[in-house]
Design a protein around this motif. Structure first.
Motif, PDB file in Angstrom:
ATOM      1  N   VAL A   1       0.973  -1.341  -0.083  1.00  0.00           N
ATOM      2  CA  VAL A   1       0.062  -0.064   0.063  1.00  0.00           C
ATOM      3  C   VAL A   1       0.781   1.324   0.007  1.00  0.00           C
ATOM      4  O   VAL A   1       1.772   1.393   1.085  1.00  0.00           O
ATOM      5  N   ASN A   2       0.628   1.964  -0.896  1.00  0.00           N
ATOM      6  CA  ASN A   2       1.400   3.506  -1.021  1.00  0.00           C
ATOM      7  C   ASN A   2       0.077   4.528  -0.902  1.00  0.00           C
ATOM      8  O   ASN A   2      -0.514   4.594  -1.644  1.00  0.00           O
ATOM      9  N   GLY A   3       0.347   5.348   0.140  1.00  0.00           N
ATOM     10  CA  GLY A   3      -0.611   6.256   0.284  1.00  0.00           C
ATOM     11  C   GLY A   3      -0.683   7.650  -0.397  1.00  0.00           C
ATOM     12  O   GLY A   3       0.137   7.777  -1.606  1.00  0.00           O
ATOM     13  N   PRO A   4      -1.268   8.575  -0.210  1.00  0.00           N
ATOM     14  CA  PRO A   4      -1.543   9.967  -0.860  1.00  0.00           C
ATOM     15  C   PRO A   4      -0.052  10.472  -1.221  1.00  0.00           C
ATOM     16  O   PRO A   4       0.942  10.609  -0.596  1.00  0.00           O
ATOM     17  N   ASN A   5       0.133  10.721  -2.654  1.00  0.00           N
ATOM     18  CA  ASN A   5       1.141  11.853  -3.193  1.00  0.00           C
ATOM     19  C   ASN A   5       2.229  10.750  -3.769  1.00  0.00           C
ATOM     20  O   ASN A   5       3.229  11.385  -4.268  1.00  0.00           O
ATOM     21  N   LEU A   6       2.095   9.353  -3.369  1.00  0.00           N
ATOM     22  CA  LEU A   6       3.229   8.794  -3.486  1.00  0.00           C
ATOM     23  C   LEU A   6       3.458   8.381  -5.202  1.00  0.00           C
ATOM     24  O   LEU A   6       4.508   7.959  -5.549  1.00  0.00           O
ATOM     25  N   ASN A   7       2.352   8.762  -5.873  1.00  0.00           N
ATOM     26  CA  ASN A   7       2.400   8.530  -7.114  1.00  0.00           C
ATOM     27  C   ASN A   7       3.333   9.579  -7.715  1.00  0.00           C
ATOM     28  O   ASN A   7       3.989   9.331  -8.859  1.00  0.00           O
ATOM     29  N   LEU A   8       3.756  10.632  -6.838  1.00  0.00           N
ATOM     30  CA  LEU A   8       4.526  11.759  -7.393  1.00  0.00           C
ATOM     31  C   LEU A   8       5.980  11.478  -7.303  1.00  0.00           C
ATOM     32  O   LEU A   8       7.100  12.007  -7.667  1.00  0.00           O
ATOM     33  N   LEU A   9       6.426  10.006  -6.706  1.00  0.00           N
ATOM     34  CA  LEU A   9       7.852   9.794  -6.429  1.00  0.00           C
ATOM     35  C   LEU A   9       8.576   9.991  -7.895  1.00  0.00           C
ATOM     36  O   LEU A   9       8.165   9.171  -8.740  1.00  0.00           O
ATOM     37  N   GLY A  10       9.770  10.479  -7.700  1.00  0.00           N
ATOM     38  CA  GLY A  10      10.678  10.460  -8.851  1.00  0.00           C
ATOM     39  C   GLY A  10      10.338  11.568  -9.866  1.00  0.00           C
ATOM     40  O   GLY A  10      11.025  11.888 -10.626  1.00  0.00           O
TER      41      GLY A  10
END
Ligand code: CA2
Length: 153
Positions: free
Chosen positions: A11-20
């Motif tokens: 599980v990756n929570g909010p905003n971790l789609n912005l990693l990298g």
């Protein structure tokens, strides 16, 4: 008695789609896809598969955690900012009674005061913080050790 499923929920929570993409000085240059591939590869070395979810919506995360009761042996979670705010997320994790590994890319104990408290901390048996994206791999190994009875966590 049914055997423990050899599957992890990541599980990756909010905003971790912005990693990298943003703030590489804090979170590095690896992307969410890199994290999911690393976790899948690491778990695979011990014969576990992985179901990965990332969402910016708390309810989606709760539903995924509840569903893990059916077919997962443990949960690896970076709750993002919900770490510091969400009793609801904590209740979901404690409610499913699966072993949980809490991961943070940055060292939450060495940043702003408001990041020092984690609502998830005492419902997790594994804690990894400040090891960058590589910390997810260590969390997976420690969690699998717990699941397979090789360690206390
Ligand atoms: O260090 C971590 O992994 C955190 O869980 C990340 C959260 C933060 O709120 C926690 O205090 C520590 C932030 C996730 C947002 O990730 C971003 C990634 C790249 C760019 C912007 C945000």
């Amino acid at each position: 008695m049914p055997s423990t499923p050899r599957r992890l929920l990541l599980v990756n929570g909010p905003n971790l789609n912005l990693l990298g993409v943003r703030e590489p000085d804090i979170y590095g240059r690896e992307t969410l896809a890199d994290v999911e591939a690393l976790v899948t590869r690491t778990a695979g070395e011990s014969g576990f598969d992985v179901r990965a979810v990332q969402s910016n919506h708390e309810g989606v995360l709760l539903d995924a955690i509840h569903a893990a009761r059916e077919d997962c042996g443990g949960i690896v979670i970076n709750p993002g900012g919900l770490t510091h705010t969400s009793v609801v997320l904590r209740d979901a994790l404690s409610g499913v009674s699966l072993p949980v590994a809490e991961v943070h890319i940055s060292d939450i104990s060495a940043r702003e005061e408001f990041r020092r408290h984690s609502f998830v901390r005492d419902v997790a048996v594994v804690h990894v913080s400040g090891e960058g994206v590589a910390g997810y791999a260590r969390a997976v190994q420690l969690l699998i050790d717990v699941i397979t009875g090789r360690a206390d966590g």
